[in-house]
Design a protein around this motif. Structure first.
Motif, mmCIF file in Angstrom:
data_model
loop_
_atom_site.group_PDB
_atom_site.id
_atom_site.type_symbol
_atom_site.label_atom_id
_atom_site.label_comp_id
_atom_site.label_asym_id
_atom_site.label_seq_id
_atom_site.Cartn_x
_atom_site.Cartn_y
_atom_site.Cartn_z
ATOM 1 N N VAL A 110 0.789 -1.083 0.151
ATOM 2 C CA VAL A 110 0.051 -0.093 -0.149
ATOM 3 C C VAL A 110 0.937 1.336 -0.063
ATOM 4 N N ILE A 111 0.696 2.134 -0.707
ATOM 5 C CA ILE A 111 1.360 3.583 -0.775
ATOM 6 C C ILE A 111 0.138 4.552 -0.902
ATOM 7 N N ALA A 112 0.100 5.070 0.368
ATOM 8 C CA ALA A 112 -1.488 5.912 0.626
ATOM 9 C C ALA A 112 -1.192 7.224 1.285
ATOM 10 N N GLY A 113 -1.958 8.123 0.910
ATOM 11 C CA GLY A 113 -2.057 9.411 2.149
ATOM 12 C C GLY A 113 -0.853 10.102 1.996
ATOM 13 N N ASN A 114 0.117 10.135 0.972
ATOM 14 C CA ASN A 114 1.286 10.836 1.120
ATOM 15 C C ASN A 114 0.975 12.417 0.442
ATOM 16 N N ALA A 115 1.611 13.162 1.048
ATOM 17 C CA ALA A 115 1.345 14.564 0.672
ATOM 18 C C ALA A 115 1.487 15.205 -0.649
ATOM 19 N N ARG A 116 2.378 14.305 -1.274
ATOM 20 C CA ARG A 116 2.666 14.852 -2.621
ATOM 21 C C ARG A 116 2.349 13.511 -3.421
ATOM 22 N N GLY A 117 3.414 12.909 -3.663
ATOM 23 C CA GLY A 117 3.137 11.704 -4.688
ATOM 24 C C GLY A 117 3.238 10.281 -4.056
ATOM 25 N N GLY A 118 2.585 9.273 -4.699
ATOM 26 C CA GLY A 118 2.742 8.131 -4.191
ATOM 27 C C GLY A 118 4.048 7.359 -4.606
ATOM 28 N N VAL A 119 4.571 7.324 -5.992
ATOM 29 C CA VAL A 119 5.704 6.943 -6.368
ATOM 30 C C VAL A 119 5.944 7.717 -7.426
ATOM 31 N N VAL A 120 7.145 8.437 -7.255
ATOM 32 C CA VAL A 120 7.873 9.408 -8.238
ATOM 33 C C VAL A 120 9.162 9.022 -8.592
ATOM 34 N N ALA A 121 9.452 9.170 -9.929
ATOM 35 C CA ALA A 121 10.850 8.819 -10.416
ATOM 36 C C ALA A 121 11.166 10.104 -11.499
ATOM 37 N N LEU A 122 12.090 10.632 -11.139
ATOM 38 C CA LEU A 122 12.809 11.922 -11.830
ATOM 39 C C LEU A 122 13.803 11.442 -12.507
ATOM 40 N N ALA A 123 14.345 10.272 -12.830
ATOM 41 C CA ALA A 123 15.587 9.985 -13.247
ATOM 42 C C ALA A 123 15.333 8.544 -14.109
ATOM 43 N N LYS A 124 16.002 8.320 -15.108
ATOM 44 C CA LYS A 124 16.000 7.115 -15.784
ATOM 45 C C LYS A 124 16.002 6.061 -14.766
ATOM 46 N N SER A 125 14.876 5.258 -14.874
ATOM 47 C CA SER A 125 14.647 4.377 -13.902
ATOM 48 C C SER A 125 13.526 3.137 -14.572
ATOM 49 N N ALA A 126 13.682 2.125 -13.824
ATOM 50 C CA ALA A 126 12.607 1.047 -14.257
ATOM 51 C C ALA A 126 11.664 0.834 -13.091
ATOM 52 N N VAL A 127 10.381 1.166 -13.236
ATOM 53 C CA VAL A 127 9.557 1.123 -12.251
ATOM 54 C C VAL A 127 8.436 0.091 -12.403
ATOM 55 N N SER A 128 7.982 -0.743 -11.369
ATOM 56 C CA SER A 128 6.806 -1.648 -11.752
ATOM 57 C C SER A 128 6.035 -1.746 -10.406
ATOM 58 N N VAL A 129 4.728 -1.466 -10.673
ATOM 59 C CA VAL A 129 3.703 -1.245 -9.870
ATOM 60 C C VAL A 129 2.520 -2.275 -9.881
ATOM 61 N N GLU A 130 2.277 -3.137 -8.662
ATOM 62 C CA GLU A 130 1.130 -3.947 -8.824
ATOM 63 C C GLU A 130 0.368 -3.696 -7.408
ATOM 64 N N ALA A 131 0.723 -2.478 -6.770
ATOM 65 C CA ALA A 131 0.113 -2.306 -5.440
ATOM 66 C C ALA A 131 -1.146 -1.454 -5.587
ATOM 67 N N ASP A 132 -1.649 -1.119 -4.294
ATOM 68 C CA ASP A 132 -2.727 -0.120 -4.042
ATOM 69 C C ASP A 132 -1.967 1.149 -3.951
ATOM 70 N N VAL A 133 -2.150 2.118 -4.707
ATOM 71 C CA VAL A 133 -1.652 3.513 -4.753
ATOM 72 C C VAL A 133 -2.872 4.486 -4.481
ATOM 73 N N SER A 134 -3.146 5.007 -3.347
ATOM 74 C CA SER A 134 -4.423 5.658 -2.999
ATOM 75 C C SER A 134 -4.187 6.992 -2.418
ATOM 76 N N ASN A 135 -5.334 7.826 -2.663
ATOM 77 C CA ASN A 135 -5.445 9.043 -1.725
ATOM 78 C C ASN A 135 -4.258 9.783 -1.645
ATOM 79 N N ASN A 136 -3.316 9.952 -2.617
ATOM 80 C CA ASN A 136 -2.011 10.664 -2.453
ATOM 81 C C ASN A 136 -2.487 12.072 -2.984
ATOM 82 N N GLY A 137 -1.729 13.021 -2.468
ATOM 83 C CA GLY A 137 -2.145 14.573 -2.708
ATOM 84 C C GLY A 137 -1.643 15.295 -3.798
ATOM 85 N N TYR A 138 -0.778 14.655 -4.741
ATOM 86 C CA TYR A 138 -0.700 15.345 -6.008
ATOM 87 C C TYR A 138 -0.583 14.316 -7.291
#
Length: 514
Positions: free
Chosen positions: A310-338
């Motif tokens: 669970v990634i939830a209720g964070n004031a800005r982003g849930g998952v944020v990548a601002l560089a060359k990267s590999a991101v895989s998400v199978e989770a619940d990402v909810s109620n994040n502020g931005y």
């Protein structure tokens, strides 16, 4: 919330001390040094607080060392057993020496613990309260910290440096002035709750919108002012069976400032964990659940967030990548502020799988820009909302594809996103000049628009895409029908796009922790 205490709290499991009590000779008034007979402990050497024994002993059962300073001469293979009381001095151990606390509930250390040099050490039952500079420092050693608590450090809670490694099990790092766990130039880090084998639970339709685990694990990184966990430029990527620079399994990362987890050129696997309620502090506008950033040494960050997290209720982003990267998400990402998930870098990839639920995030559930590539396979994007105080026409989209980004969306379910289910603005193009966006086998329910493309031709649509009308509980339009496409020659049909994750000026990334 239902709370289940860890079975590791039992004394015998924590320390390896078995029944058969004896009292140390020479104990001062008010000091009870009665402990259980140690079993399964390699070469035990005993230490008592300075005020509890009259003279320094040889570390034997009947003549313990007098204070932690006297215990410095231990060698690899020995185990220091801390008798009950309050220890004012710092504990310094060479790698290969273990330390266990006989009675954790009656023992407190007021300064940090250092383990330095090659070798593997186990620390168990530590209660380190308000230490100066750090709670635990690992330099070059391999340390297991179990059934312990570090609280109120004036610096970082735990530091791991110079190729050191850490396994944190059933332990908490709380309210540090710096980062909770900082690993810089280190080896593998694992933060694990041994009995957390069921993962957080979901609430709402299709089990989306998770905000808390089924019980509170004892493994917690919570309330740290400098951030939760930072992995900075690890010395190497672990062997394939280890998988990542950071393993987070069964842990609660909650209420930290700036970031829950930050990966500077590091990789992480997040399993059965909750990263929630990251807050904005005085240092800058960042407040992300998981942040991936560039590293000075050129290592590429990577992240895998598994379905039971669970990634939830964070004031800005849930998952944020601002560089060359590999991101895989199978989770619940909810109620994040931005934003729920945002990936912005040339060559970066974002994969969102069928178990993922992105629910009630603000502005955009998933956004890609700056040349990143998005692949969606069966995920749900639901009820994205505008920022509080904005009008109904403000930014609030399910998926955003911006600024040279590309996307393949298959089998997605888009439900009641306030504005557009998919918004495409200045996407990347193929060799024939068509935009590199394909939408296939997906369902669009409710919202004002299904798909909007600003200033370009429509993306590729397969015949099996479905459009269903609904009355949304959040007041959005009935939706449904054919996808809404803005003609490429009509500027007045364009919808405003939030193409940049960084807003409000200033640096949108926290500085690399020292």
């Amino acid at each position: 919330m239902k709370r289940i205490s860890s079975f590791l709290a039992g004394l015998a499991l924590v320390t390896g001390l078995a029944p058969g009590c004896a009292d140390m000779r020479g104990a001062a008034a008010g000091c009870d040094l009665t402990v259980e007979e140690p079993t399964g402990v390699a070469s035990p050497r005993f230490v008592a607080p300075v005020g509890c024994v009259d003279a320094d002993g040889d570390g034997s059962r009947d003549a313990p060392f007098r204070g932690l300073e006297a215990a410095r001469g231990l060698t690899a293979g020995e185990t220091l057993v801390l008798l009950p009381g309050t220890y004012e001095g710092a504990l310094q151990l060479p790698g290969g020496v273990d330390a266990v606390v006989a009675l954790p509930e009656r023992t407190e250390l007021t300064r940090g613990v250092t383990v330095e040099g090659a070798g593997s050490s186990r620390l168990s039952g530590m209660r380190i309260e308000s230490p100066e500079e750090f709670g635990l420092r690992v330099v070059g050693a391999t340390v297991t910290l179990e059934s312990s608590r570090i609280r109120g450090s004036t610096g970082h809670g735990i530091e791991v440096r110079e190729a050191g490694s850490l396994a944190l099990r059933a332990s908490a790092v709380l309210q540090s002035a710096g980062v909770g766990v900082l690993a810089k130039g280190a080896g593998a880090i694992s933060i694990v709750e041994p009995i957390f084998d069921v993962g957080p639970r979901g609430e709402g339709d299709d089990k989306i919108g998770i905000v808390e685990p089924i019980f509170l694990p004892s493994t917690r990184i919570e309330g740290n002012v400098g951030g939760g966990i930072a992995i900075v430029e690890p010395i190497f990527l672990p062997a394939p069976d280890a998988g990542h620079s950071l393993l987070l399994e069964g842990a609660m990362v909650q209420g930290n400032v700036g970031f829950g987890v930050a990966l500077y050129g590091a990789s992480a696997r997040i399993k059965a964990s909750a990263i929630v309620s990251t807050a904005i502090g005085s240092g800058g506008p960042w407040a992300d659940g998981v942040l991936l950033a560039a590293a000075a040494d050129g290592k590429t960050p990577a992240l895998s967030v598994e379905a039971d997290s669970v990634i939830a209720g964070n004031a800005r982003g849930g998952v944020v990548a601002l560089a060359k990267s590999a991101v895989s998400v199978e989770a619940d990402v909810s109620n994040n502020g931005y934003a729920g998930v945002w990936v912005a870098a040339e060559g970066a990839t974002l994969s969102i799988g069928s178990a993922a639920r992105l629910y009630r995030n603000h502005l955009v559930a998933a956004g890609v820009s700056a040349g990143a590539r998005l692949t969606v396979d069966g995920a749900t994007f639901a009820e994205t909302r505008a920022l509080q105080g904005e009008g109904s026409s403000a930014v609030a989209d399910g998926i955003g594809i911006f600024d040279g980004a590309r996307a393949t969306i298959t089998g997605a379910r888009m439900v009641d996103n306030v504005r557009a289910a998919v918004l495409v603005h200045d996407a990347g193009t193929r060799r024939d000049g068509s935009i590199d966006v394909t939408i296939d086998g997906s369902t669009f329910v409710g919202g004002q628009f299904a798909v909007v493309v600003n200033g370009a031709q429509a993306p590729d649509f397969a015949a099996q895409n479905a459009y269903e009308a609904t009355d949304s509980e959040n007041g959005a339009g009935s939706g449904g029908g054919e996808p809404a496409l803005a003609p490429s020659d009509r500027d007045d049909a364009d919808l405003a796009a939030q193409t940049d994750y960084c807003t409000g000026g200033g640096n949108c990334l926290p500085g690399v922790p020292d």
